[in-house]
Structures are given as structure tokens and as C-alpha cells.
Design an enzyme around this catalytic site. Structure first.
Site, mmCIF file in Angstrom:
data_model
loop_
_atom_site.group_PDB
_atom_site.id
_atom_site.type_symbol
_atom_site.label_atom_id
_atom_site.label_comp_id
_atom_site.label_asym_id
_atom_site.label_seq_id
_atom_site.Cartn_x
_atom_site.Cartn_y
_atom_site.Cartn_z
ATOM 1 N N CYS A 209 -89.648 -67.580 -26.097
ATOM 2 C CA CYS A 209 -88.928 -67.484 -27.560
ATOM 3 C C CYS A 209 -89.900 -66.958 -28.368
ATOM 4 C CB CYS A 209 -88.553 -69.306 -27.719
ATOM 5 S SG CYS A 209 -89.865 -70.289 -28.363
ATOM 6 N N ASN B 200 -92.962 -70.011 -29.519
ATOM 7 C CA ASN B 200 -93.562 -70.902 -28.283
ATOM 8 C C ASN B 200 -93.826 -72.486 -28.886
ATOM 9 O OD1 ASN B 200 -96.324 -71.260 -26.019
ATOM 10 N ND2 ASN B 200 -94.230 -71.577 -25.763
ATOM 11 N N CYS C 145 -90.775 -74.580 -29.790
ATOM 12 C CA CYS C 145 -89.478 -75.256 -29.880
ATOM 13 C C CYS C 145 -88.782 -75.052 -28.516
ATOM 14 C CB CYS C 145 -88.754 -75.142 -31.119
ATOM 15 S SG CYS C 145 -89.266 -75.654 -32.749
ATOM 16 N N ARG C 146 -88.064 -73.704 -28.466
ATOM 17 C CA ARG C 146 -87.380 -73.655 -27.181
ATOM 18 C C ARG C 146 -88.177 -73.539 -26.058
ATOM 19 N NH1 ARG C 146 -83.948 -69.233 -29.966
ATOM 20 N NH2 ARG C 146 -85.914 -69.022 -31.165
ATOM 21 N N SER C 147 -88.998 -72.604 -26.067
ATOM 22 C CA SER C 147 -89.639 -72.461 -24.619
ATOM 23 C C SER C 147 -90.470 -73.290 -24.050
ATOM 24 C CB SER C 147 -90.631 -70.933 -24.738
ATOM 25 O OG SER C 147 -91.496 -70.926 -25.711
ATOM 26 N N ASP D 181 -82.165 -71.325 -32.431
ATOM 27 C CA ASP D 181 -83.811 -71.829 -32.967
ATOM 28 C C ASP D 181 -83.271 -72.922 -33.779
ATOM 29 O OD1 ASP D 181 -85.951 -72.103 -33.854
ATOM 30 O OD2 ASP D 181 -86.593 -70.275 -34.548
#
Length: 155
Positions: free
Chosen positions: A11, A14, A16-18, A128
Site C-alpha cells: 500500500c 505500510n 494501514c492496509r498492507s 485508504d
């Protein structure tokens, strides 16, 4: 004996999402008895060395996922060699990975969107949640669970 399948989730920063996708995929792989090498990284280095966003940690923990031990890092050229799959969380990350691979003449690593692994949600980006609230983190987690379920089930 075949070597382990390796997957890198990507993401922006690095945090939140990934890292959430890494933790969700790890839990799902363990449940299915799959031995996968899982990691995450960002397209930028703004948060290198930081722990995931506290809101991501809270949302993940509420569903039984563990983000401890994950610290932010940036994608490196070596990642294109070490990992079998580079999994982007949105279209901009996928484009960035493809452009970086081409510009640096890196190996033809498989690059895809996470949601392309989920039935009925292909070409969907995981938004995001960074500038959002708790509901945005819950929505992020809903999508990541669906994507990881398809990914872990098929690799």
C-alpha cells in the site's frame, strides 16, 4: 519438497492496509495449514520503522488478527526477486509496482490487486482509511478479509 509461496502486500505507507492484509492472510493461512511467506511494504518511505496505525491495530484485534511485530518498510528492488506475488491494495499501487518493475528492468514478478482474488470484486481497490474514522477501518477490513480469503484459498 516445493518451496514456500511468498506474498508481499503493498500500500502507500505500510501502516494501514498492507500490514492488515499481511496479518489477515497469516491467520487464514494458519487456519488452512498453508505455509506461506507473508510480508508487507509501502510504495513510500514516510513511515519506515513505525508500527501500524493504532486504528488499524484496534480494528484487526477486534476480529482476532495480530499486527504485533509488523513495522513499516518501503518496497525494495529485491522484493521483485524474493516474492512470488506482489499484491497491491489499490490501482495506484499496482501501477507503481508495474512502472518500477519496468523502469528498473526487474524480474516478471506476478503483480495483482488484492480484490482480483475475490469473487465478484475484481478491479476493486481497498480505500485508504487513514484520513477516515473507525467505520473506514471496518470497511477496509471487510474488503481485505474477502480478498485474502480468495488469495489464500487459491495459492
Amino acid at each position: 519438497m516445493p518451496r514456500e509461496m511468498s506474498i508481499l502486500f503493498v500500500c502507500t505507507g505500510n501502516i494501514c492496509r498492507s500490514p492488515t492484509a499481511e496479518a489477515v492472510a497469516k491467520a487464514m493461512a494458519e487456519k488452512l495449514g498453508k505455509d506461506l511467506v507473508l510480508d508487507s511494504a509501502g510504495t513510500g518511505d514516510w513511515h519506515v520503522g513505525e508500527r501500524p496505525d493504532p486504528r488499524a491495530i484496534k480494528a484487526a484485534e477486534a476480529r482476532g488478527y495480530d499486527l504485533s511485530g509488523i513495522t513499516a518498510r518501503a518496497v525494495t528492488d529485491d522484493d521483485f526477486i524474493r516474492f512470488d506475488h506482489l499484491i497491491a491494495l489499490d490501482d495506484s499501487h499496482k501501477r507503481w509496482l508495474m512502472e518500477a518493475r519496468s523502469a528498473r528492468q526487474l524480474p516478471e514478478t506476478k503483480i495483482s490487486l488484492l480484490m482480483d482474488w475475490s469473487v465478484g470484486l475484481a478491479r476493486t481497490s481497498v480505500p485508504d482509511p487513514y484520513y477516515g474514522d473507525e467505520t473506514d477501518f471496518e470497511a477496509m477490513l471487510d474488503l481485505i478479509e474477502k480478498g485474502c480469503q480468495g488469495l489464500v484459498g487459491r495459492v
